[in-house]
Scaffold this active site. Structure first.
Site, PDB file in Angstrom:
ATOM      1  N   HIS A 120       2.444   4.956 -37.716  1.00  0.00           N
ATOM      2  CA  HIS A 120       3.287   4.214 -38.657  1.00  0.00           C
ATOM      3  C   HIS A 120       3.194   4.759 -40.082  1.00  0.00           C
ATOM      4  O   HIS A 120       4.053   4.464 -40.903  1.00  0.00           O
ATOM      5  CB  HIS A 120       2.961   2.715 -38.623  1.00  0.00           C
ATOM      6  CG  HIS A 120       1.672   2.321 -39.277  1.00  0.00           C
ATOM      7  ND1 HIS A 120       0.497   2.133 -38.577  1.00  0.00           N
ATOM      8  CD2 HIS A 120       1.364   2.068 -40.569  1.00  0.00           C
ATOM      9  CE1 HIS A 120      -0.457   1.767 -39.403  1.00  0.00           C
ATOM     10  NE2 HIS A 120       0.038   1.720 -40.626  1.00  0.00           N
ATOM     11  N   ASP A 150      -0.119   4.142 -31.729  1.00  0.00           N
ATOM     12  CA  ASP A 150      -0.041   4.216 -33.187  1.00  0.00           C
ATOM     13  C   ASP A 150      -0.885   5.362 -33.739  1.00  0.00           C
ATOM     14  O   ASP A 150      -1.592   5.216 -34.725  1.00  0.00           O
ATOM     15  CB  ASP A 150      -0.449   2.895 -33.836  1.00  0.00           C
ATOM     16  CG  ASP A 150      -0.018   2.819 -35.301  1.00  0.00           C
ATOM     17  OD1 ASP A 150       0.886   3.584 -35.694  1.00  0.00           O
ATOM     18  OD2 ASP A 150      -0.592   2.015 -36.060  1.00  0.00           O
ATOM     19  N   SER A 227      -4.637   2.833 -43.597  1.00  0.00           N
ATOM     20  CA  SER A 227      -4.121   3.259 -42.299  1.00  0.00           C
ATOM     21  C   SER A 227      -4.360   4.741 -42.055  1.00  0.00           C
ATOM     22  O   SER A 227      -4.016   5.586 -42.880  1.00  0.00           O
ATOM     23  CB  SER A 227      -2.620   3.002 -42.217  1.00  0.00           C
ATOM     24  OG  SER A 227      -2.350   1.767 -41.635  1.00  0.00           O
TER      25      SER A 227
END
Length: 386
Positions: A120, A150, A227
């Site tokens: 993402h 992911d 992230s």
């Protein structure tokens, strides 16, 4: 609400969220004390407690230079009122474009520039720039990206880069030290510490059913921008990739286990995609309440037990359908292993692999049935399936 941790900076957060209410603002976060301790990579002062720093500081000094910042930009077209009608009439009205920028984290795994991050972080990006701790920056090329796990692999053209060793997430137990390094809210090379709070958190437990990962849970402070950054153990090995937080909670973050990362990134690096085995069923843990609901719904099958994993639907033209599995079957065992949870079945499917037979025992109307199912590669646009 579970939030994936990409951010565009301090004042504006571009959060990829799944369900739930609005996100906690930066101001609200700043007024709530964090549970984890933040540590910098500078030398400890003489008054600092050595016990707090002895494990973290050497790790940061040893591997911190291999943690990178990933900046992305993507061009989006703004909606224009009445545009659809004008287009229908044949009047091509150009829509204004807007450039969205995001910041995430990643880490270098090979000296020639392989970087692991979250899918993402780079999703839909027109440009990807990888910034090293020493300030060098390189254009990044997305080698492969997988939304189901992911995870993404980015390649930069460089040599003699610092790298981080990969650990073994299967050896983790709750209570072990966990160290996070990343770029939360654009604050580069931020280090926090905590512990492994839990392992094997299912996607159902944390509310992101489109993923196929058994997550690690940590209380090391992570925020949007973390992230793709590494979660490390006391030996300086990567044990997970920081991915998500639960909005409104403190000290509840999630990371993809590094053993999953090894498998997925290997496929992404070699062929740009990941092939997942699947059998094509929708299933649920059987409870007395679910059994009663099934009985009331008159679905065409009878359930004679209150526990087990029930097959709610068999999708057409799938391995399960070809093997003769039916809605209403209760899965008793797979490859000789007694089944107590949905996660166990998924793990058995993954362990079996594509094209190899699985021996599945089901209870059908109270009678045992033996089925041989051969998992196939998950279609490109799957439904929620096992």
């Amino acid at each position: 609400m579970v939030t994936l941790l990409r951010t565009s900076g301090l004042l504006l957060s571009l959060l990829v969220a799944v369900g739930g209410s609005s996100c906690t603002s930066l101001q609200e976060r700043s007024n709530v004390p964090q549970q984890s301790t933040s540590v910098t990579s500078t030398a400890p002062s003489s008054s600092a407690p050595q016990d707090d720093l002895s494990a973290v500081v050497p790790v940061v000094r040893r591997v911190g230079s291999a943690v990178v910042q990933i900046n992305t930009s993507r061009t989006v077209r703004e909606s224009v009122e009445g545009f659809g009608l004008d287009e229908f009439r044949g009047n091509r009205v150009p829509r204004p474009e807007q450039v969205q920028r995001g910041t995430g984290s990643g880490f270098i795994t090979t000296a020639d520039g392989q970087v692991i991050t979250n899918a993402h972080v780079v999703a839909g990006a027109d440009t990807v720039t990888v910034v090293l701790k020493d300030g060098r920056n390189y254009p990044g090329r997305v080698v492969g990206s997988d939304s189901i796990s992911d995870l993404a692999v980015v390649k930069i053209d460089a040599t003699n880069l610092p790298t981080i060793p990969l650990g073994d997430s299967n050896a983790l137990v709750p209570g072990q030290l966990a160290i996070a390094i990343g770029n939360p809210l654009g604050l580069s090379n931020t280090v926090t510490q905590g512990i492994i709070s839990a392992t094997e958190r299912s996607v159902a437990e944390i509310g992101i059913p489109d993923k196929r990962v058994a997550f690690l849970q940590t209380d090391a402070a992570i925020n949007p921008g973390n992230s793709g950054g590494p979660l490390l153990n006391a030996a300086g090995e990567v044990i997970g990739v920081n991915t998500a937080i639960i909005q409104g909670a403190q000290g509840i973050g999630f990371a993809i286990p590094i053993n999953t990362v090894k498998t997925v990134s290997g496929q992404l690096a070699t062929k740009g995609r990941v092939d997942y085995p699947y059998i094509g069923i929708q299933m649920a843990a059987l409870t007395p309440q679910l059994r009663a609901a099934i009985d009331r719904s008159n679905l065409g099958f009878q359930i004679t037990q209150d526990k087990g994993i029930i097959v709610l639907k068999v999708l057409p033209n799938t391995p399960a359908a070809r093997a003769g599995m039916r809605a209403g079957d209760v899965i008793v065992s797979v490859n000789g292993t007694a089944i107590e949870s949905v996660n166990q079945i998924q793990q058995q499917v993954d362990a079996t692999g594509i094209g190899k037979p699985m021996q599945i025992t089901v209870s059908r109307n109270g009678n045992a049935q033996q089925l041989a199912v051969r998992p196939e590669a998950l279609p490109a646009r799957p439904s929620s399936q096992g």
